[in-house]
Design a protein around this motif. Sequence first.
Motif, mmCIF file in Angstrom:
data_model
loop_
_atom_site.group_PDB
_atom_site.id
_atom_site.type_symbol
_atom_site.label_atom_id
_atom_site.label_comp_id
_atom_site.label_asym_id
_atom_site.label_seq_id
_atom_site.Cartn_x
_atom_site.Cartn_y
_atom_site.Cartn_z
ATOM 1 N N ASP B 58 0.865 -1.169 0.000
ATOM 2 C CA ASP B 58 0.000 0.000 0.000
ATOM 3 C C ASP B 58 0.910 1.231 0.000
ATOM 4 O O ASP B 58 2.028 1.159 0.510
ATOM 5 C CB ASP B 58 -0.842 -0.053 1.282
ATOM 6 N N VAL B 59 0.447 2.324 -0.580
ATOM 7 C CA VAL B 59 1.340 3.481 -0.690
ATOM 8 C C VAL B 59 0.737 4.743 -0.087
ATOM 9 O O VAL B 59 -0.476 4.890 -0.009
ATOM 10 C CB VAL B 59 1.709 3.759 -2.157
ATOM 11 N N TYR B 60 1.611 5.668 0.349
ATOM 12 C CA TYR B 60 1.162 6.955 0.887
ATOM 13 C C TYR B 60 1.959 8.062 0.230
ATOM 14 O O TYR B 60 2.926 7.815 -0.491
ATOM 15 C CB TYR B 60 1.279 6.995 2.400
ATOM 16 N N ASP B 61 1.532 9.293 0.513
ATOM 17 C CA ASP B 61 2.144 10.401 -0.210
ATOM 18 C C ASP B 61 2.781 11.441 0.693
ATOM 19 O O ASP B 61 3.296 12.430 0.207
ATOM 20 C CB ASP B 61 1.139 11.048 -1.149
ATOM 21 N N SER B 62 2.728 11.263 1.998
ATOM 22 C CA SER B 62 3.476 12.199 2.843
ATOM 23 C C SER B 62 3.703 11.607 4.218
ATOM 24 O O SER B 62 2.918 10.790 4.693
ATOM 25 C CB SER B 62 2.746 13.530 2.961
ATOM 26 N N ASN B 63 4.798 12.038 4.845
ATOM 27 C CA ASN B 63 5.112 11.612 6.204
ATOM 28 C C ASN B 63 3.989 11.942 7.171
ATOM 29 O O ASN B 63 3.726 11.206 8.113
ATOM 30 C CB ASN B 63 6.372 12.350 6.678
ATOM 31 N N GLU B 64 3.358 13.084 6.912
ATOM 32 C CA GLU B 64 2.303 13.541 7.810
ATOM 33 C C GLU B 64 1.135 12.563 7.820
ATOM 34 O O GLU B 64 0.549 12.276 8.863
ATOM 35 C CB GLU B 64 1.830 14.933 7.397
ATOM 36 N N VAL B 65 0.806 12.049 6.638
ATOM 37 C CA VAL B 65 -0.308 11.105 6.537
ATOM 38 C C VAL B 65 0.050 9.808 7.255
ATOM 39 O O VAL B 65 -0.740 9.260 8.020
ATOM 40 C CB VAL B 65 -0.648 10.841 5.059
ATOM 41 N N LEU B 66 1.263 9.337 7.029
ATOM 42 C CA LEU B 66 1.715 8.121 7.716
ATOM 43 C C LEU B 66 1.642 8.314 9.225
ATOM 44 O O LEU B 66 1.144 7.464 9.963
ATOM 45 C CB LEU B 66 3.158 7.800 7.297
ATOM 46 N N GLU B 67 2.145 9.462 9.676
ATOM 47 C CA GLU B 67 2.206 9.696 11.116
ATOM 48 C C GLU B 67 0.822 9.759 11.747
ATOM 49 O O GLU B 67 0.585 9.198 12.821
ATOM 50 C CB GLU B 67 2.956 11.002 11.403
ATOM 51 N N ALA B 68 -0.101 10.440 11.063
ATOM 52 C CA ALA B 68 -1.455 10.540 11.609
ATOM 53 C C ALA B 68 -2.055 9.145 11.776
ATOM 54 O O ALA B 68 -2.700 8.855 12.779
ATOM 55 C CB ALA B 68 -2.325 11.402 10.706
ATOM 56 N N LYS B 69 -1.810 8.271 10.811
ATOM 57 C CA LYS B 69 -2.339 6.912 10.915
ATOM 58 C C LYS B 69 -1.691 6.154 12.072
ATOM 59 O O LYS B 69 -2.360 5.472 12.835
ATOM 60 C CB LYS B 69 -2.076 6.138 9.617
ATOM 61 N N LEU B 70 -0.360 6.291 12.171
ATOM 62 C CA LEU B 70 0.352 5.547 13.210
ATOM 63 C C LEU B 70 -0.076 6.007 14.595
ATOM 64 O O LEU B 70 -0.216 5.203 15.510
ATOM 65 C CB LEU B 70 1.864 5.725 13.039
ATOM 66 N N LEU B 71 -0.278 7.323 14.752
ATOM 67 C CA LEU B 71 -0.642 7.845 16.067
ATOM 68 C C LEU B 71 -2.060 7.448 16.451
ATOM 69 O O LEU B 71 -2.393 7.357 17.624
ATOM 70 C CB LEU B 71 -0.486 9.366 16.113
ATOM 71 N N ALA B 72 -2.897 7.234 15.452
ATOM 72 C CA ALA B 72 -4.257 6.786 15.752
ATOM 73 C C ALA B 72 -4.263 5.320 16.178
ATOM 74 O O ALA B 72 -5.182 4.869 16.843
ATOM 75 C CB ALA B 72 -5.160 6.992 14.544
ATOM 76 N N GLY B 73 -3.202 4.586 15.793
ATOM 77 C CA GLY B 73 -3.058 3.204 16.233
ATOM 78 C C GLY B 73 -3.837 2.209 15.385
ATOM 79 O O GLY B 73 -4.648 2.595 14.535
ATOM 80 N N ASN B 74 -3.542 0.925 15.599
ATOM 81 C CA ASN B 74 -4.244 -0.154 14.905
ATOM 82 C C ASN B 74 -4.271 0.001 13.392
ATOM 83 O O ASN B 74 -5.302 -0.138 12.749
ATOM 84 C CB ASN B 74 -5.690 -0.268 15.397
ATOM 85 N N THR B 75 -3.118 0.324 12.815
ATOM 86 C CA THR B 75 -3.091 0.507 11.369
ATOM 87 C C THR B 75 -3.141 -0.828 10.651
ATOM 88 O O THR B 75 -3.540 -0.888 9.500
ATOM 89 C CB THR B 75 -1.794 1.200 10.937
ATOM 90 N N GLY B 76 -2.701 -1.881 11.308
ATOM 91 C CA GLY B 76 -2.637 -3.180 10.654
ATOM 92 C C GLY B 76 -1.393 -3.336 9.792
ATOM 93 O O GLY B 76 -1.204 -4.372 9.171
ATOM 94 N N TYR B 77 -0.548 -2.312 9.731
ATOM 95 C CA TYR B 77 0.662 -2.408 8.919
ATOM 96 C C TYR B 77 1.785 -3.091 9.697
ATOM 97 O O TYR B 77 1.937 -2.885 10.899
ATOM 98 C CB TYR B 77 1.110 -1.026 8.450
ATOM 99 N N ASP B 78 2.570 -3.871 8.966
ATOM 100 C CA ASP B 78 3.697 -4.570 9.590
ATOM 101 C C ASP B 78 5.001 -3.834 9.362
ATOM 102 O O ASP B 78 5.958 -3.993 10.116
ATOM 103 C CB ASP B 78 3.827 -5.983 9.011
ATOM 104 N N LEU B 79 5.053 -3.068 8.274
ATOM 105 C CA LEU B 79 6.310 -2.419 7.920
ATOM 106 C C LEU B 79 6.000 -1.076 7.268
ATOM 107 O O LEU B 79 5.189 -1.011 6.345
ATOM 108 C CB LEU B 79 7.094 -3.326 6.956
#
Lengths: 347, 367
Positions: B58-79
């Motif tokens: 799966d792909v993203y387009d900015s660090n900010e988007v990644l971070e918001a997801k990670l901080l919300a938790g339970n992303t289901g991503y392994d890497l």
Amino acid sequence: MSGAGEGPGHGLGGRPTTGARTRSIAEAAWAAAGRDGERNGHGRTRLQWLMARFGRGTVIGIPYIWLLLFFLLPFLIVLKISFAEFRIGLPPYTPLLEWIEGGYLQIKLAFGNFLFLLDDPLYVVAYLNSLKVALVSTLIALLIGYPMAYAIARASPTWRAVYLLLVILPFWTSFLIRVYAWIGILKNNGLINNALISLGLIDSPLPLLNTEVSLYIGIVYSYLPFMVLPLYATLEKMDIALIEAAADLGCRPFKAFLTVTLPLSMPGIVAGSMLVFIPAVGEFVIPDLLGGAGTLMIGKVLWSEFFNNRDWPVASAVAIAMLIFLVIPIVVFQYYQHKHAERAEES
Amino acid sequence: MPDLRPSLVAGIALATATTLATPALADGTLHFYNWSDYIAEDTIPNFEAQTGIDVTYDVYDSNEVLEAKLLAGNTGYDLVVPTGIFMERQVKAGVYQPLDKDKIPNLKTLNPRLMEYLAQLDPGNEHAAIYMWGTTGIGMNVDMVKARLGEDGPLDSYDMFFKPENLAKLADCGVHVLDAPTELLPIALHYLGLDPSSGNREDFRKVEELLMPIRPYITKFHSSEYVNALANGDICLAIGWSGDVLQAADRAAEADNGVTVTYVIPKEGTLLWFDTLAIPTDAPNPDAAHQMINYLLEPEVTASISNYVAYANANDTSKPFLDEEVLNDPRIYPADDVLDRLFPDRASTQAVDRLRTRLWSKFKTGI
């Protein structure tokens, strides 16, 4: 909304009588669309028929449960975060309630987030700018949408279906892709500039993309159907005999339009304008893709609070403030509209 | 930090294709969340064939988007692949689990000097391995810029951008700037001879004085559109990421549209950043993630990615497998004297971030 029950020969019983005080845009649109019930002379709308059949409670209950789950609950969560404070952690804000020593429940509400919004002119300016953009876009959409809706409503039934389909058709393509397509049309190397250059009208490309112009084009283009459809619904149901009567009594077409058509289409105008104005205020994607370097809108400010500053509490405070500033004037407006309509009916 | 939205579609298509093509196997699934256009075409299929692990890419387009997801938790991503300074803060927030170094023998192959830089953000290199690294610099349409600034203009210097008299001449052909205060403000500080990671208000005032005069000449702040815009000849200057600009140069060359794009590491020096591989604390399949990290650090694999995306990797043993034109391109692998002029990104505090974002808003909007 004053037009819903005003037409001659339309009984008052035709209007939905529920929730008089909380008459909403949705209801206005409903009133605009649901007038065929009135015209049938049964004096009962589909809504009332449903109520009789399934009972008032169920019919009213479903939308309320929907609002509760998908509006009120998320709103309360955002409200909660807006009173928290930033911290590095998961989640990135402090809890409001905490058990402290001695069995006390401590409630900490940080009003600082809201005070902060007043501290810095950025937020106020962004909000006002969003209102300006939304207002101008709504007016342009109304000016373009009204003649369109009028033409569709007056077209022959076969063409009417075709025209309506043409209005709805763009929705089959993703909103994002349609906005993105405008970049290809407006850019320096794009369709318009290349056409003008090859026609010899201009030497160097006109700056169209990333300006206020492209921003308005994007918003008006995207929300035009939301203006056209409610307007069409009102205009289509309008009794053509009224215009004929006005003409018979010696009224010029333009005057007839101003004194008969326009007031009668008011519910459609209000519903359409609200449907364009409200999402346009908080619009984020269009200013991001088509707007210029200096485009400042509250949606973008919210984005940078949330993502750049990763300050969820302040971002939530911005969202709450926006909602309050937007919802309160609309509620007040609706209240007076309704009062006005009631008074008109009484007299 | 590679090319973003335009290739998002391609990325999703690729992701879907790989998911569809591979039957679910017993070893489970790996959810890999990466920057778009940041991997070679055969990287994932080869990994799946080798390990039997089914990869959802799966792909993203900015660090900010990644971070918001990670901080919300339970992303289901392994890497995931955060950039250095973001990773630093996310580690503090408890987002990542420590790497089990025994499971990643290839960690040893990473360049010690670069890992030392990274250790400033992640003490002991406990949580992250370098995936790719690059610089933030100037991308330009050579002919358009030369026509406006002259053959002997300051084409190798940030003077081109930070001096209003120069940028004014470029305004008519279009100037894009990364919408990334965490990159542009350190560069501006460095250009002024100040500490790039300064949090001092007085320093920020100086940066404001530097930036406000050039504000009118900037067409757009955006972190992805410049790739296509440069390649199509729609703009003549962009402050962007090295590999992205080089990809734009490739696209222009392929399209043969008369546009020549090049990337410059300005002589004043510029920002050096790392994108790192890290495993979220709540990753459902950390074992597979460790396997993937080890696989991505294989010399041949990492070289094939660098060849494809035009970003440097940190694995010295991959050099024999690199294409000549990648290895010998000083814009991808800068010479030692250029490397000395680069400065790594450093983490900042929340208060400094707020100052930065506020100054950035002012730069963008004038308010």
